[in-house]
Structure formats: C-alpha cells, structure tokens
Design an enzyme around this catalytic site. Structure first.
Site, PDB file in Angstrom:
ATOM      1  CG  ASN A   9      -1.707   1.210   1.440  1.00  0.00           C
ATOM      2  OD1 ASN A   9      -1.818   2.028   0.524  1.00  0.00           O
ATOM      3  ND2 ASN A   9      -2.283   1.382   2.620  1.00  0.00           N
ATOM      4  CD1 TRP A  10       3.418   1.020  -2.784  1.00  0.00           C
ATOM      5  CD2 TRP A  10       3.435   2.106  -4.743  1.00  0.00           C
ATOM      6  NE1 TRP A  10       4.102   0.241  -3.687  1.00  0.00           N
ATOM      7  CE2 TRP A  10       4.123   0.883  -4.902  1.00  0.00           C
ATOM      8  CE3 TRP A  10       3.313   2.955  -5.846  1.00  0.00           C
ATOM      9  CZ2 TRP A  10       4.699   0.497  -6.112  1.00  0.00           C
ATOM     10  CZ3 TRP A  10       3.887   2.574  -7.052  1.00  0.00           C
ATOM     11  CH2 TRP A  10       4.574   1.360  -7.189  1.00  0.00           C
ATOM     12  CE  LYS A  11       0.150   3.224   4.820  1.00  0.00           C
ATOM     13  NZ  LYS A  11       0.241   3.332   6.244  1.00  0.00           N
ATOM     14  CG  HIS A  96      -5.533   1.564   5.540  1.00  0.00           C
ATOM     15  ND1 HIS A  96      -5.060   2.508   6.428  1.00  0.00           N
ATOM     16  CD2 HIS A  96      -4.506   0.711   5.305  1.00  0.00           C
ATOM     17  CE1 HIS A  96      -3.796   2.227   6.712  1.00  0.00           C
ATOM     18  NE2 HIS A  96      -3.437   1.142   6.047  1.00  0.00           N
ATOM     19  CD  GLU A  98      -2.658   5.228   7.046  1.00  0.00           C
ATOM     20  OE1 GLU A  98      -2.714   5.301   5.808  1.00  0.00           O
ATOM     21  OE2 GLU A  98      -1.674   4.742   7.655  1.00  0.00           O
ATOM     22  CD  GLU A 166      -3.194  -2.870   7.523  1.00  0.00           C
ATOM     23  OE1 GLU A 166      -2.059  -2.995   7.062  1.00  0.00           O
ATOM     24  OE2 GLU A 166      -3.933  -1.919   7.264  1.00  0.00           O
ATOM     25  N   GLY A 172       2.896   1.935  10.736  1.00  0.00           N
ATOM     26  CA  GLY A 172       3.811   3.060  10.554  1.00  0.00           C
ATOM     27  C   GLY A 172       4.536   3.469  11.822  1.00  0.00           C
ATOM     28  CB  SER A 212       5.850  -2.085  11.745  1.00  0.00           C
ATOM     29  OG  SER A 212       5.385  -0.772  12.004  1.00  0.00           O
ATOM     30  N   GLY A 234       5.128   1.144   4.726  1.00  0.00           N
ATOM     31  CA  GLY A 234       6.453   1.761   4.529  1.00  0.00           C
ATOM     32  C   GLY A 234       7.432   0.904   3.735  1.00  0.00           C
TER      33      GLY A 234
HETATM   34  C1  PEP Z   1      -0.493  -0.126   6.294  1.00  0.00           C
HETATM   35  O1  PEP Z   1      -0.710   1.067   6.322  1.00  0.00           O
HETATM   36  O2  PEP Z   1      -1.306  -0.880   5.748  1.00  0.00           O
HETATM   37  C2  PEP Z   1       0.713  -0.607   6.942  1.00  0.00           C
HETATM   38  C3  PEP Z   1       0.730  -1.838   7.327  1.00  0.00           C
HETATM   39  O3  PEP Z   1       1.734   0.286   7.107  1.00  0.00           O
HETATM   40  P1  PEP Z   1       3.208  -0.024   7.680  1.00  0.00           P
HETATM   41  O4  PEP Z   1       3.679  -1.295   7.029  1.00  0.00           O
HETATM   42  O5  PEP Z   1       4.036   1.159   7.301  1.00  0.00           O
HETATM   43  O6  PEP Z   1       3.054  -0.180   9.148  1.00  0.00           O
END
Ligand code: PEP
Length: 250
Positions: A9-11, A96, A98, A166, A172, A212, A234
C-alpha cells in the site's frame, strides 16, 4: 492450502513518474520468484493507469487503495469501482484504519464499499484492527469481531474477500505485533468467519497481517498458521524490501 497474498500500500506517496519507476523495480526485483503467492501494489489513483501499464505481463497485480460506493455522480473527489475495474485493478483495499481515522469511514460505509467492489467483479481487502487503547483495555477481540461482522453484513459469498488484520498501534510506528499476538487475532477472525459463513469458508479465507512488516520479521509472521501474507506500508516503498517480503511468503 491457502495461497499467501502480499500487497504493498503506497498510500499518498510518489508522483506518477516515481510510481512507474518503483513498479518497474518491483517487477525486476521479484523476477519469476513470486508465482507461489499473490503480490500486488496499490499506488495512488493518479498513478494507477501508468503503473497498470508498467506491470502488465508480470505477475504483479494492480490494487486500488479505496473506492466510492456509488456508480457515478456528484461525489467530488471520489472514484468509482467502474473506473478502477476499467484500469485493471484486481483488488481494492477497503476500510484501512487511516480511512476510518481521518476520513470518517464506519463499518457501515466500509460495508457499502465492499459490496460495490464485489458487484464490480473485483476482490476486496477488508481492513480491521484495534487501537492501542482497545488493545490495552482487552477490547480488541470485540472490536475486530464487530468490524468483520459489520464489514461483511449482507455479503453472501466471501470467496473474493481477503481480510487484513492491522493493529492501528503497529501501523507506521515500527512497532510490530509479535507473531503470537498476530496469530491470536487471526485465529479470532477465522473463528468469527466460521461462525458467520461455516468452517469451509473460514478455512479458505485469507487473512493478511499488516503493521510494520519488514524483511526482517516477515518470515516469522508468515509462518504462523493463520497468517496468509501481509499488507505492507512503509517497506513497500522500497522495491528490494517489498520483494524480500513477498519472497518470504512464497
Ligand atoms: C499499512 O498502512 O497498511 C501498513 C501496514 O503500514 P506499515 O507497514 O508502514 O506499518
């Protein structure tokens, strides 16, 4: 045997030019090593078309980060499933944390989006996960169960659904759930799916872990019996890291 799935997921990162560069690097870094599992990348909306063209012919799938639940009309800033389908998206990430945290997504709007994605002939990645407060108070089981039930309300067939667990406190933050913590919640989710859809559906549904995930912890997480791959933030912005995570799932 469930086929693992890893999605990057490049956000809200990368211009179109940077996105095609990263997509090419991902395809090159994966080589032909990823056929044992599914791998997808989710660039921003403006980059979907160019990235779709870049990865065409490879095994990497095009994934969208969100969609709206109406077909078209006066919904400024939104994108429909028809538009995403026409660009060749295979999956759409829905709910998600976010989106829930910053854009007012609720289980009800997540559910509308999920149904729209399925109706459009694409697959949905339903994201669920508890906040730090919910984890520390012990409410995580109830929170995640409610998100699964609410997100899937009225969905009869879940064969085109992937669930992503998640924990919000791990996204993040560099703080990963331990493989045991993640496995515990994945099992809770699978049990909830069994309750709603029966044992064969629960056995077949893929549940990704996100939060993460890095090349250094991916193999341990993916080795857990109920963890069927990852949703990667990330680390998906570096082709080598993402490829290493995909290879840990294959
Ligand atoms: C995500 O936003 O789906 C995610 C898992 O981010 P990160 O790997 O940066 O924690």
């Amino acid at each position: 045997m469930r086929r693992k799935i890893v999605v990057g997921n490049w956000k809200m990162n990368k211009t179109v030019a940077e996105s095609t560069e990263l997509a090419s690097a991902v395809v090159a870094a994966l080589g032909s090593d990823c056929s044992a599992c599914e791998a997808g990348i989710a660039p921003t909306y403006p980059a979907l078309d160019a990235v779709g063209r870049t990865i065409k012919g490879s095994e990497v799938l095009l994934v969208a980060q969100n969609c709206h639940y109406e077909d078209d009309g006066a919904f400024t800033g939104e994108v429909s499933t028809g538009m995403l389908n026409a660009l060749g998206c295979s999956y759409v990430i829905i709910g998600h944390s976010e989106r829930r945290q910053y854009f007012g997504e609720t289980d009800a709007t997540v559910n509308l989006r999920i149904k729209k994605v399925l109706a459009a002939g694409m697959k949905a990645i339903l994201c669920v996960g508890e906040t730090l407060e919910e984890r520390e108070s012990g409410a995580f089981e109830a929170v995640v169960s409610t998100q699964v039930t609410g997100g899937l309300q009225g969905v009869v067939d879940i064969s085109d659904i992937v669930i992503a667990y998640e924990p919000v406190w791990a996204i993040g933050t560099g703080r990963t759930a331990s493989s045991e913590q993640a496995q515990e919640v994945h099992k809770i989710i699978r049990n909830k799916v069994a309750e709603l859809y029966g044992a064969p559906a629960a056995d077949a549904v893929r549940i990704q872990y996100g939060g993460s995930v890095k090349p250094s912890n991916a193999a341990e997480l993916f080795a857990m019996p109920d963890i069927d791959g990852g949703l990667i933030g990330g680390a998906a912005l570096k082709a080598e890291d993402f490829a290493a995570i995909v290879k840990a799932a294959c």
